[in-house]
Design a protein around this motif. Structure first.
Motif, short mmCIF file in Angstrom:
data_model
loop_
_atom_site.label_atom_id
_atom_site.label_comp_id
_atom_site.label_asym_id
_atom_site.label_seq_id
_atom_site.Cartn_x
_atom_site.Cartn_y
_atom_site.Cartn_z
N LYS A 1 0.62 -1.14 0.03
CA LYS A 1 -0.10 0.21 0.14
C LYS A 1 0.90 1.31 0.03
CE LYS A 1 -3.97 -1.98 0.05
NZ LYS A 1 -4.92 -2.21 -1.03
N GLU A 2 2.00 1.24 0.52
CA GLU A 2 3.15 2.29 0.48
C GLU A 2 3.35 2.62 -0.80
OE1 GLU A 2 3.40 -0.09 2.84
OE2 GLU A 2 1.89 0.73 4.05
N THR A 3 3.54 1.97 -1.70
CA THR A 3 4.31 2.01 -3.08
C THR A 3 3.15 3.00 -3.95
OG1 THR A 3 4.52 -0.21 -3.28
CG2 THR A 3 4.83 0.85 -5.36
#
Length: 442
Positions: free
Chosen positions: A23-25
């Motif tokens: 999700k941080e990408t």
């Protein structure tokens, strides 16, 4: 194994464990267009490199074909494999439970093109001429193009697909009904694609009722009676359920790699080995957002005047005239080709061509001409503007081709076999599938 899984397995469909970025990408930096696009436009790939600098991106785990002849293939492939392993080890990409992904792609040319990510069984696929498998190529496969692609795959821990496979579903029974419940599905991604690629959304499909509806609808498309009636053909014709639309050589390379792996396995090990399957996006040929565009030709280091003379000479010696009785003759028909060079525009007309499609007439000649003129290079281009830009440069020649009717595709492949290579493109270059989803193959 559930009944739905059994049905899907018989149809060559596998429910994969798909990998997606965490999700941080930054998904916009992560997703990059298919490696076989913009093959004469290094500036495009330079811009992608600058855009993704310092961020996780599929650019670091693919081999853009613009660089294939740079002489550094070994080191590039080694670095790709290292980057893949790094992304797995550092959990940049993570594996979902077995599921399909429902895809909604918006481009500058279409509000919505609907697809379904799934895996296909390579045991049900054959790209060779005259094949009668459930999964078939729609265009001729250039065998010489496979070894470098197989080499890229042989030590890779994951695959990234840009393959789009078509179904002929005029009543829209397989993919489209799933969108009616998209509001209640888990959304896996929703973001803008780079470089004018549009917007993409993906929804997780794992509910047994949804899997069952997909299996039932595909099964009906594959019923012998329905198949024969649809194409007005005899029952002796083998069923074609999946036709490879984009990424034909990528799927053929996956097949070649699987055959290499398969030779090292026992029969039991072959049954569920991950390399046996290939991740693809399934698209209905009747989807309103799917447009077939012609693929043009640009020739480099060519004497255009000589080529034009040879083109006319080739078909004055080889084409059928009015009295010809060969089965393939198309008396009283013409194929006209418009071209552009640094000297201006022109056209070539071939009378009574043997090929049904203009691309067949052109490619047959070009294959012959380039054997005699090895200094001439060719590229296959999407978009009239790029052909004009490249074709007007000194020493180059651009040849434009007309589009084909997409609804004729399945029947043509069933009756005539694979079309000439690079016959059509599913949309413009920026509409091609972007690398996004991954899957382990080791």
């Amino acid at each position: 194994m559930s009944n739905s899984n059994k049905v899907l397995s018989q149809l060559g469909v596998h429910i994969p464990k798909i990998m997606l970025p965490n999700k941080e990408t930054d998904f916009t930096s992560w997703a990059v267009v298919a490696c076989d696009q913009y093959t004469s436009e290094r500036d495009y790939w330079k811009s992608v490199e600058e855009f993704t600098s310092g961020k996780p991106s599929t650019l670091s785990i693919i081999f853009p074909e613009v660089y294939l002849e740079d002489g550094d293939s070994e080191s590039r492939i080694s670095q790709i494999n290292e980057n893949m392993k790094k992304y797995i080890d550092e959990k940049v990409i993570n594996e979902l439970d077995n599921c399909f992904i429902l895809v909604d792609r918006k481009t500058s040319h279409s509000q919505s093109r609907k697809g379904l990510m799934l895996a296909l069984d390579l045991e049900c696929y054959d790209y060779t001429k005259g094949s009668n498998t459930l999964i078939r190529a729609t265009e001729g496969t250039v065998i010489e193009r496979l070894p470098p692609r197989i080499k890229i795959r042989q030590n890779a821990p994951i695959e990234l697909p840009h393959i789009m496979v078509l179904i002929d579903d005029p009543d829209k029974t397989v993919i489209e009904p799933l969108f009616e419940k998209s509001a209640n599905l888990e959304k896996l991604y929703d973001f803008e694609l780079m470089m004018n690629g549009g917007h993409i959304k993906g929804y997780k499909i794992c509910d047994e009722a949804d899997i069952s509806s997909i299996a039932d609808a595909l099964s009906k498309l594959a019923q012998k009676d329905n198949f024969s009636k649809k194409y007005n053909i005899g029952c002796d014709k083998d069923i074609l359920l999946f036709a490879v639309g984009d990424g034909n050589h990528s799927l053929a390379s996956a097949k070649g790699h699987w055959e290499n792996v398969k030779a090292t396995l026992t029969s039991e090990e072959q049954q569920n080995h991950p390399a046996r399957y290939a991740l693809v996006e399934l698209v209905n040929v009747h989807d309103d957002g799917l447009v077939f565009e012609p693929i043009h030709r640009v020739l480099f280091n060519v004497n255009s005047e000589d080529l034009i003379n040879q083109f006319n000479s080739f078909y004055s010696n080889n084409s059928c005239d009015e009295k010809c009785t060969c089965e393939n003759a198309k008396p009283n028909s013409v194929h006209t080709f418009h071209y552009i060079t640094s000297a201006g525009k022109g056209s070539i007309t071939i009378n009574n061509p043997k090929s049904n499609l203009e691309v067949g007439t052109l490619q047959t000649f070009l294959d012959s001409y380039m054997k005699e003129h090895p200094e001439v290079k060719i590229d296959y281009i999407h978009g009239d503007d790029v052909v004009t830009k490249l074709g007007t440069q000194p020493g180059n020649m651009g040849i434009y081709l007309p589009p084909m009717n997409k609804t004729d595709l399945f029947k043509t492949v069933i009756l005539d076999g694979a079309l000439p290579r690079k016959t059509f493109s599913m949309g413009e270059a920026e509409e091609k599938r972007f690398y996004l989803e991954c899957r382990k193959i080791r």
